[in-house]
Design a protein around this motif. Structure first.
Motif, short mmCIF file in Angstrom:
data_model
loop_
_atom_site.label_atom_id
_atom_site.label_comp_id
_atom_site.label_asym_id
_atom_site.label_seq_id
_atom_site.Cartn_x
_atom_site.Cartn_y
_atom_site.Cartn_z
N GLN A 77 84.68 -13.28 -9.01
CA GLN A 77 84.99 -12.07 -9.76
C GLN A 77 86.49 -12.04 -10.05
N THR A 78 86.84 -11.69 -11.27
CA THR A 78 88.25 -11.66 -11.65
C THR A 78 88.54 -10.46 -12.56
N GLN A 79 89.79 -10.10 -12.56
CA GLN A 79 90.33 -9.17 -13.56
C GLN A 79 91.73 -9.63 -13.92
N VAL A 80 91.96 -9.86 -15.21
CA VAL A 80 93.23 -10.39 -15.68
C VAL A 80 93.76 -9.50 -16.80
N ARG A 81 95.01 -9.14 -16.70
CA ARG A 81 95.69 -8.43 -17.79
C ARG A 81 96.47 -9.43 -18.63
N ILE A 82 96.28 -9.36 -19.93
CA ILE A 82 96.95 -10.29 -20.84
C ILE A 82 97.55 -9.50 -22.01
N ASP A 83 98.84 -9.67 -22.21
CA ASP A 83 99.53 -9.05 -23.35
C ASP A 83 99.82 -10.14 -24.39
N VAL A 84 99.29 -9.95 -25.59
CA VAL A 84 99.47 -10.90 -26.68
C VAL A 84 100.44 -10.30 -27.70
N ARG A 85 101.44 -11.08 -28.05
CA ARG A 85 102.44 -10.63 -29.02
C ARG A 85 102.18 -11.27 -30.38
N ALA A 86 102.00 -10.43 -31.40
CA ALA A 86 101.87 -10.90 -32.78
C ALA A 86 103.23 -10.70 -33.45
N GLN A 87 103.85 -11.79 -33.85
CA GLN A 87 105.21 -11.73 -34.37
C GLN A 87 105.28 -12.22 -35.81
N ASN A 88 105.97 -11.42 -36.61
CA ASN A 88 106.27 -11.80 -37.99
C ASN A 88 107.79 -11.85 -38.11
N GLY A 89 108.34 -13.05 -37.99
CA GLY A 89 109.79 -13.20 -38.03
C GLY A 89 110.35 -13.30 -39.44
N ASN A 90 109.51 -13.04 -40.43
CA ASN A 90 109.96 -13.15 -41.82
C ASN A 90 110.43 -11.79 -42.33
N GLY A 91 111.62 -11.75 -42.90
CA GLY A 91 112.18 -10.50 -43.41
C GLY A 91 111.84 -10.23 -44.85
N LYS A 92 111.00 -11.07 -45.47
CA LYS A 92 110.71 -10.91 -46.89
C LYS A 92 109.24 -10.64 -47.20
N ALA A 93 108.37 -10.65 -46.19
CA ALA A 93 106.95 -10.46 -46.47
C ALA A 93 106.23 -9.88 -45.25
N HIS A 94 105.30 -8.96 -45.51
CA HIS A 94 104.42 -8.45 -44.46
C HIS A 94 103.42 -9.54 -44.09
N ALA A 95 102.91 -9.45 -42.87
CA ALA A 95 101.91 -10.41 -42.41
C ALA A 95 100.69 -9.65 -41.90
N SER A 96 99.53 -10.25 -42.09
CA SER A 96 98.30 -9.67 -41.57
C SER A 96 97.58 -10.70 -40.70
N PHE A 97 96.86 -10.21 -39.70
CA PHE A 97 96.11 -11.05 -38.78
C PHE A 97 94.65 -10.62 -38.81
N SER A 98 93.74 -11.59 -38.83
CA SER A 98 92.31 -11.29 -38.86
C SER A 98 91.54 -12.43 -38.22
N ASP A 99 90.22 -12.23 -38.06
CA ASP A 99 89.33 -13.25 -37.48
C ASP A 99 89.89 -13.80 -36.18
N MET A 100 90.39 -12.92 -35.35
CA MET A 100 91.05 -13.35 -34.11
C MET A 100 90.06 -13.37 -32.95
N TRP A 101 90.00 -14.48 -32.26
CA TRP A 101 89.22 -14.58 -31.03
C TRP A 101 89.84 -15.63 -30.13
N PHE A 102 89.92 -15.31 -28.84
CA PHE A 102 90.41 -16.24 -27.84
C PHE A 102 89.46 -16.21 -26.64
N LYS A 103 89.09 -17.37 -26.15
CA LYS A 103 88.16 -17.46 -25.02
C LYS A 103 88.92 -17.81 -23.75
N LEU A 104 88.66 -17.04 -22.69
CA LEU A 104 89.26 -17.29 -21.39
C LEU A 104 88.20 -17.93 -20.49
N SER A 105 88.57 -19.03 -19.83
CA SER A 105 87.60 -19.75 -19.01
C SER A 105 88.28 -20.33 -17.77
N TYR A 106 87.44 -20.67 -16.79
CA TYR A 106 87.92 -21.30 -15.56
C TYR A 106 87.09 -22.54 -15.29
#
Length: 206
Positions: A77-106
């Protein structure tokens, strides 16, 4: 067989078989359209070149192992806290994120899937996604049980995090540029106190 006089009349005008004005008009319109397509393509390419150096990324900024429990029957049994940072370092255009999935396994055993609804990140900005991953009782194989015992003894345990997300830049009226971001890394913790061992866990674009 003689040519159709009506067809000839439509294509030519006058005694010297001059090209009909409608054909000239059609040729001019085709040329203008071709030039416009080339111009738009060049403009989009220039816009892409201007913003390309800073591709949006996703990375693990912080994590903590809140719970790690295994019994003699080999259930985990586990419980894990994970903070994910979405960064757009570009000063000339907005960015969008979609279709996001990440699998955690042991040790090849799936624990949870991290997902997110589509979201935007402003120019030269970032956004944080906070996950609390709770896994139900996971049966471990004898080899996995032995590895878990070693993890407690070494005070070191790792979980695999792997997945993808689609990123997109909007370049004003020129359209958009899309990328697939791929993430594959290991989150390492000290199981005795749950502290996270910082490591490079950042997406790569393709």
């Amino acid at each position: 067989m003689p040519a159709n006089p009506m067809f000839k009349k439509r294509l030519y005008h006058g005694p010297h078989n001059r090209t009909h004005p409608l054909l000239w008009l059609a040729a001019i319109l085709c040329t203008v359209f071709a030039i416009a397509v080339i111009f738009v393509g060049i403009a989009a390419f220039i816009g892409y070149i201007l913003i390309h150096p800073r591709i949006p990324t996703l990375s693990v900024s912080f994590a903590h192992l809140d719970l790690l429990r295994n019994d003699l029957a080999g259930h985990l049994q586990t419980q894990v806290r994970i903070d994910v940072r979405a960064q757009n370092g570009n000063g000339k255009a907005h960015a969008s994120f979609s279709d996001m999935w990440f699998k955690l396994s042991y040790q090849g055993q799936d624990m949870a899937v991290l997902r997110s609804d589509p979201f935007d990140v402003a120019k030269n900005s970032s956004k944080y996604l906070n996950y609390v991953v709770q896994s139900s009782s996971i049966p471990l194989t004898p080899d996995q049980m032995a590895e878990m015992t070693n993890s407690w003894q070494r005070n070191l345990i790792g979980f695999d995090l792997k997945g993808n997300a689609r990123t997109q830049w909007r370049i004003g009226r020129l359209g958009s540029v899309k990328f697939w971001c791929h993430l594959e890394c290991m989150l390492k913790f000290h199981p005795l106190n749950g502290s996270y061992i910082p490591s490079r866990c950042t997406t790569e674009s393709k």
